[in-house]
Design a protein around this motif. Structure first.
Motif, PDB file in Angstrom:
ATOM      1  N   ALA A  53       3.882  -0.486  -3.311  1.00 10.50           N
ATOM      2  CA  ALA A  53       3.117  -1.735  -3.333  1.00 10.50           C
ATOM      3  C   ALA A  53       3.655  -2.686  -2.272  1.00 10.50           C
ATOM      4  CB  ALA A  53       3.211  -2.372  -4.719  1.00 10.50           C
ATOM      5  N   LEU A 184      -3.014   1.527  -6.520  1.00  9.36           N
ATOM      6  CA  LEU A 184      -1.660   2.026  -6.265  1.00  9.36           C
ATOM      7  C   LEU A 184      -1.228   3.035  -7.314  1.00  9.36           C
ATOM      8  CD1 LEU A 184      -0.193  -1.343  -5.128  1.00  9.36           C
ATOM      9  CD2 LEU A 184       0.205   0.783  -3.898  1.00  9.36           C
ATOM     10  N   ALA A 250      -2.761   3.532  -0.452  1.00 11.67           N
ATOM     11  CA  ALA A 250      -3.332   2.822  -1.593  1.00 11.67           C
ATOM     12  C   ALA A 250      -4.828   2.546  -1.490  1.00 11.67           C
ATOM     13  CB  ALA A 250      -2.584   1.504  -1.791  1.00 11.67           C
ATOM     14  N   ASP A 291       0.050  -5.966  -8.198  1.00 12.21           N
ATOM     15  CA  ASP A 291       0.027  -4.641  -8.814  1.00 12.21           C
ATOM     16  C   ASP A 291       0.624  -4.693 -10.213  1.00 12.21           C
ATOM     17  OD1 ASP A 291      -0.363  -1.790  -8.856  1.00 12.21           O
ATOM     18  OD2 ASP A 291       1.825  -1.639  -8.690  1.00 12.21           O
TER      19      ASP A 291
END
Lengths: 328, 271
Positions: A53, A184, A250, A291
């Motif tokens: 992330a 993610l 992602a 995230d």
């Protein structure tokens, strides 16, 4: 409007606090609640995801800052290069053509798609910019070409995506949409991403000042001794590397690349030499937190992180836009 | 304005134009043909001519930004095209008519770009000081910390002129330096340019105001918009006949001792 000197020391301090804090929060928060995760969950799931992330947000923010400088357009984001659409096409192709559940198939498809789109965008802009043989300005196409090439590649990829969505079956459709929104979940290959972002930053940062001068006009920058076409290519190459790696990890996560550089500028870090590294830091922190929210808000189900970053990013961006038009 | 912090970072060299032809765009109409003249260090040239005569095109060709359709421009011993961009940056400064300011930057930061790019031997503090001094020289010192995007047209123009001077290149190429400037600041510009040439620098400036041209220049180049030109001292060029021909309006010259005043006779139109 008075501009204060960039608050470099304060920003460094803030970054030194925020990065570990965001990583800590990301590691502690999970679908089962708050707490330090057990061995395997920490090492195999939580840590790779948090690091991915961070790298994704960092890469998109860096690319956004670079593309905004190169196109002189404060509203540009990394996706104007068409890279994310290329990655989507690659991933969707892999999902549709290869047997379901094949290990890492969509990820590798995305890497290839991002690479293809990157190379195409890069090739076209390179050729269009290299025309004035001796490196002088002449009638160089400049910023418009970068935008047009990106828009064209994006349009072609968009058509390909629509086509695949139209012919996909229900199960494929689910994973396709998830990929398009950006997610993610299962992103674990963090180190190639970090390496790509590092390389992009190392490429662009030593020339950051010249990129600043370029924003005031190609011709003027050239009269200061800046090799305009070379620097522009360098910045685009760095942006392509960072975006390609982030999207391959992602999917297309929106708004980080657009908003992160603006926040950094709002704080007062307006010179490219500070803007680039602090965009990396802020983009990373922003996406780790986004995230974390995405995977805990309706746990055990997970939201695509693109939903969260857009939910924060859209209002923030509209606010910035409003401020900008009021400043005029 | 002896307080102007003039700091030339290259020794001035003459500029030679030989049989230069200019076109608008790559295959556009012919603007000038067979233009030959020499500009020596210490001279101040006014570049005159009607709209579209090729003033800006000539300035950008002399700046090395565009190529000529024919002929050669030499700066010192070398043809302009033989100068590496970095060395050229220490030799000539180009102040265009239009500026892009897409991102926030203060006045002194804008000026400092030119200082940092061409004088890497200066520390960041010295560069800032030089930038601020030049802004004071153009009477915008009080706006040095303001965002350039919030300045008025005339204030932005003075920041631009300060930027060109701070670059420290002996040859100043100014495209309409008095555009947007009020009278007080047009008057301010003249002693600055005189000090510049007294220090050995050269000025080549496109202007529209004939009175301004007479007051600041030692020499003048008048383009007539049909490929022809007159070049020489200001006394030779700034006369009624060539001016009336070039501008296609009757220009009359009033002489008052050493001074000359120019006016257009609006009641009569020349055909």
């Amino acid at each position: 409007m008075i501009l204060k000197p960039p608050p470099l020391a304060a920003a460094l301090l803030l970054a030194g606090v925020c990065v570990p804090a965001a990583l800590f929060i990301g590691l502690m928060a999970g679908s089962s609640g708050w707490g330090w995760p057990q061995g395997d969950i920490l090492w195999l799931i939580r840590l790779p995801r948090v690091l991915s992330a961070f790298g994704t947000g960092a890469g998109l923010a860096l690319a956004g800052a670079l593309i905004q400088l190169v196109t002189r357009n404060p509203l540009a984001d990394p996706y104007v290069l068409g890279v994310s659409s290329g990655a989507s096409v690659g991933a969707l192709l892999a999902l549709m053509l290869l047997p379901a559940g094949l290990f890492l198939a969509p990820e590798l498809g995305a890497v290839l798609g991002a690479l293809a789109a990157t190379s195409l965008a890069f090739l076209f802009t390179w050729r269009a910019m290299g025309k004035s043989g001796d490196g002088r300005i002449g009638n160089q196409p400049g910023t418009v070409v970068v935008l047009l090439v990106g828009v064209m590649i994006g349009a072609a990829c968009g058509a390909a995506v629509s086509f695949m969505l139209a012919i996909a079956n229900d199960q494929q459709l689910r994973s396709l949409v998830f990929w398009l929104l950006g997610d993610l979940n299962g992103a674990s290959l963090w180190w190639p991403l970090w390496a790509a972002v590092g390389i992009a930053l190392l490429l662009a940062w030593p020339r950051a000042r010249e990129l600043d001068w370029l924003t005031r006009g190609d011709a003027w920058a050239w009269t200061l001794g800046v090799p305009v076409a070379k620097r522009r290519r360098l910045a685009i190459l760095a942006a392509c590397i960072a975006t390609g790696a982030a999207v391959a990890t992602a999917g297309s996560i929106g708004f980080v690349g657009l908003v992160a550089p603006h926040i950094v500028r709002l704080v007062g870090l307006r010179h490219a030499r500070a803007l680039l590294p602090f965009s990396v830091v802020f983009g990373g922190v922003f996406l780790v937190l986004a995230d974390t929210v995405a995977r805990t808000l309706i746990a055990p189900a997970q939201l695509p992180v693109g939903v969260v970053s857009a939910a924060v990013g859209v209002p923030l961006f509209l606010f910035l836009l409003l401020r900008r038009s009021q400043a005029r | 304005m002896s307080a102007a912090p003039i700091r030339l970072n290259a020794s001035p060299v003459p500029l030679h134009l030989r049989d230069v032809a200019l076109r608008a765009g790559n295959a556009g109409r012919q603007l000038v043909s067979a233009l030959s003249l020499s500009i020596e260090p210490g001279q101040r040239w006014a570049l005159l001519g009607p709209n579209g005569a090729g003033k800006s095109t000539l300035l950008s060709a002399v700046a090395g930004l565009s190529t000529t359709a024919a002929g050669e421009i030499r700066l010192g011993e070398r043809a302009l095209s033989q100068w590496p961009a970095r060395e050229l940056a220490r030799q000539r400064a180009w102040c265009p008519q239009f500026w892009l300011d897409p991102f926030p930057a203060s006045g002194w930061e804008t000026v400092a770009c030119a200082v940092v790019a061409t004088q890497p031997d200066l520390s960041a503090a010295q560069a800032e000081l030089l930038a601020r001094d030049w802004l004071k020289g153009f009477d915008v010192g009080a706006l040095a910390d303001n965002d350039v995007r919030t300045l008025s047209g005339g204030e932005r123009q003075r920041v631009a002129l300060a930027t060109a001077c701070a670059q420290g290149a002996p040859l100043l190429l100014l495209d309409e330096p008095t555009a947007h400037l009020d009278w007080a600041h047009q008057v301010l510009l003249q002693p600055l340019l005189s000090a510049w040439s007294a220090a050995g620098g050269t000025v080549f400036a496109a202007v529209h105001d004939l009175n301004m041209a007479w007051n600041f220049a030692t020499h003048a180049l008048l383009l007539d918009g049909q490929g022809g030109f007159v070049a020489g001292t200001r006394e030779e060029v700034l006369q009624a006949a060539p001016l009336s021909h070039a501008y296609a309006v009757p220009v009359s010259v009033l002489e008052e001792g050493d001074a000359r005043w120019f006016r257009v006779d609006l009641s009569a139109r020349r055909d």
